[in-house]
Design an enzyme around this catalytic site. Sequence first.
Site, mmCIF file in Angstrom:
data_model
loop_
_atom_site.group_PDB
_atom_site.id
_atom_site.type_symbol
_atom_site.label_atom_id
_atom_site.label_comp_id
_atom_site.label_asym_id
_atom_site.label_seq_id
_atom_site.Cartn_x
_atom_site.Cartn_y
_atom_site.Cartn_z
ATOM 1 N N HIS A 105 0.837 -1.204 0.000
ATOM 2 C CA HIS A 105 0.000 0.000 0.000
ATOM 3 C C HIS A 105 0.865 1.243 0.000
ATOM 4 C CE1 HIS A 105 0.466 -1.750 4.104
ATOM 5 N NE2 HIS A 105 1.027 -0.568 4.320
ATOM 6 N N ASP A 163 6.982 -5.859 3.493
ATOM 7 C CA ASP A 163 5.985 -5.540 4.511
ATOM 8 C C ASP A 163 4.611 -6.067 4.108
ATOM 9 O OD1 ASP A 163 4.973 -3.999 6.828
ATOM 10 O OD2 ASP A 163 3.909 -2.913 5.257
ATOM 11 N N GLU A 193 7.573 -10.675 5.677
ATOM 12 C CA GLU A 193 6.874 -10.359 6.925
ATOM 13 C C GLU A 193 5.460 -10.905 6.747
ATOM 14 O OE1 GLU A 193 4.331 -7.804 9.688
ATOM 15 O OE2 GLU A 193 4.469 -7.334 7.572
ATOM 16 N N HIS A 246 8.209 -4.186 16.712
ATOM 17 C CA HIS A 246 7.390 -2.977 16.880
ATOM 18 C C HIS A 246 5.901 -3.287 16.833
ATOM 19 C CE1 HIS A 246 7.343 -3.809 12.672
ATOM 20 N NE2 HIS A 246 6.360 -2.967 12.515
HETATM 21 C C1 GLC Z 1 3.320 -4.341 8.803
HETATM 22 C C2 GLC Z 1 3.998 -3.492 9.833
HETATM 23 C C3 GLC Z 1 2.972 -2.831 10.685
HETATM 24 C C4 GLC Z 1 2.069 -2.030 9.830
HETATM 25 C C5 GLC Z 1 1.478 -2.874 8.702
HETATM 26 C C6 GLC Z 1 0.902 -2.008 7.635
HETATM 27 O O1 GLC Z 1 2.678 -5.417 9.327
HETATM 28 O O2 GLC Z 1 4.888 -4.258 10.576
HETATM 29 O O3 GLC Z 1 3.571 -2.037 11.661
HETATM 30 O O4 GLC Z 1 1.008 -1.521 10.590
HETATM 31 O O5 GLC Z 1 2.447 -3.619 8.043
HETATM 32 O O6 GLC Z 1 1.933 -1.458 6.841
HETATM 33 C C1 GLC Z 2 -1.463 -8.541 11.238
HETATM 34 C C2 GLC Z 2 -0.833 -8.759 9.927
HETATM 35 C C3 GLC Z 2 0.594 -8.326 9.952
HETATM 36 C C4 GLC Z 2 0.736 -6.957 10.569
HETATM 37 C C5 GLC Z 2 0.003 -6.796 11.841
HETATM 38 C C6 GLC Z 2 0.003 -5.351 12.242
HETATM 39 O O1 GLC Z 2 -0.963 -9.425 12.163
HETATM 40 O O2 GLC Z 2 -0.887 -10.116 9.535
HETATM 41 O O3 GLC Z 2 1.104 -8.337 8.670
HETATM 42 O O4 GLC Z 2 2.061 -6.737 10.891
HETATM 43 O O5 GLC Z 2 -1.294 -7.243 11.706
HETATM 44 O O6 GLC Z 2 -0.250 -5.224 13.603
#
Ligand code: GLC
Ligand code: GLC
Length: 654
Positions: free
Chosen positions: A186, A286, A328, A392
């Site tokens: 995104h 991400d 991730e 984080h």
């Molecule tokens: C990933 C990041 C998370 C973020 C999400 C949307 O999961 O680790 O912090 O909110 O993507 O970009």
């Molecule tokens: C969910 C998503 C992960 C993201 C997280 C954000 O667990 O699967 O990608 O980091 O939400 O808090």
Amino acid sequence: MSTDPEILLRNFLPVLQKAMPKKTAGLWPDLERRVTQNFPALHEAFYALYGHRYDFSDQLQKLLLVAVKSNTSRSTDLRALDSESEKKPDWFQDNKAIGGVCYVKQFAGNLNGIRSRIPYFKSLGITYLHLMPLFECPEGRSDGGYAVSNYRNVDPALGSMDDLKQLAADLRGEGIRLVLDFVYNHTSDEHEWAMRAKKGEHKYLDYYHFFPDRRIPDQFEQTLREIFPEESPGSFSHCEELDLWVWTSFKNYQWDLNYSNPNVLRAMVEEMLFLANVGVEVLRLDAVAFAWKQMGTMCESLEQVYTLVEMFNCVARIASPALLFKSEAIVHPDEVARYIAPDRCQLSYNPLLMALLWEALATRKTDLLEHSLARRFAVDPDTQWVNYVRCHDDIGWTFSDEDAAEIGINGYDHRRFLNEFYTGKFEGSFARGLPFQYNAKTGDARVCGATASLAGLEKALKEETDVEVELAIARVLLLYSVIFSIGGIPLIYLGDELAMLNDYSYLDDEVRHDDTRWAQRPRFEKSHFLAVKSPDAPAHRLYKGFRNLSRARRKAVALGGNHCDFVDVAEASVLAYSRKFDGQQLLVLNNFSERRAEVAVDVVQKILGASKFMDVLGAKSMTAKQLIEIAPYQSLWLVAASRRPGRKKKAVST
Ligand code: GLC
Ligand code: GLC
């Protein structure tokens, strides 16, 4: 035009060669080799996603042109790195690989501050540094940097693109690889593409998923998971400017890109290669799972997402061979596994290990951890885990319900217990975590909090109970000992080595107050670093412990590679595994309880094939007769004792 790969390649090569600037003509033989080698896989992937399009071959050629041009503008240093990594692609199997992750602003103010902290990183043995998102983001609508409005500008508060390039080069000079996020699912709704879409430009309307009304979004939502149900419910947001609905899996200002449009893929490949040419060596993909949508599915980890990742990979192998990917994917372990492959993500977070480490701490039992890992830890020998204790984000209890059921655990109830335990509601809990995104419809919830607070330090300090302080410190070191020894790159969430606790200042922040993840994203003050010098401070003990883990890991050749054999030592609180690499062997015994544990000596003798051994973590030789004692939360890294004449070692006996 034909879509036959051989014919296409033959047609493309002269076009690509001609597109190269004259002064880079000497690069062609190498480039031609890489294009030729990677073309079959690239073609196959591209065909799977875009083969139905009338302009298929034209699109594919444009993508290759982007790759070739990007390579011609790569610096000589990075090109040298490329040839090095083509020769030795598996640096991540090295026992000396140790990771660290931090926010630029919170940790050091800005990029120059990060540079001045290089000696600190080195003191912990860090060779892999993940800097959290540092590109331009709209103030207050940034999701901690994950709503990027410009992938080519560093957030001005942190520095400039030149600073970043310089930092990458300086880190490399010190043997540290730079890792950054590639927020590829995104963009921010203030990214130029989104702004132009808001003005109604057709080209950019096709970059995102828009819907005239709620009809189709409602249908999709029947099968979608809500990521932020509390503060950003649903997966679609209304765009006022256009009076249309737009797909937003995460926050309402994070617009999901439309990868069914090959122009989006190419545009993002350009951003990716731009980062590669800055000197980034690993890109963290991400939210990798969300990039493809299909009605009637969860729109997570669809087949097409894997194909997309393969495509990014093929392009990288052509344009910037040194660049690797880390996935991730915080999803079911079956899906996590599918991202990990030499031609997909060579590296992957290990969310299962992370979640189950905390699970074992809460239950003082290692059965679910061992049972799940014995089945799921093994990955392709040319790939590697990135193991972590905290990050984080929240802790999601992403273990498999089937695995749990096999040992008589009900997944739903167990998650409820874990949430209660880590938010401190369960009687006797040592943890001081915070709930994250409770979903009233599904009963699902996750947990946030700093490592030390989750491990009991916050509570113990408040209640001034020294014994509990000791135990909390031991818990943190135990979890880190596992990730330092189990196989994979251990990733230190910087601040954990300084005993940093939950930071509740986010509660007073208008934008952040409803996102408990900010509790574990504190600002590093001078006092945090200074605490390391006062012998009584938990920070002193932890920092010393981390340095010891780092020292021991770097010495232990057996910790290379990713092969791990789990061993049943018939003690409920102990997780045991044996590591072998390059002719060396190491057996790790971890006690997840505040009670002493015991393991029969002959079990250890049999595994190590020796009658005497040494704990390389405690730097002590062991002369146990019948039972090996493992102190509360202790971790032993045992190797067969080598007889080195003239050296006296302190003996621990049982
Ligand atoms: C990933 C990041 C998370 C973020 C999400 C949307 O999961 O680790 O912090 O909110 O993507 O970009
Ligand atoms: C969910 C998503 C992960 C993201 C997280 C954000 O667990 O699967 O990608 O980091 O939400 O808090």
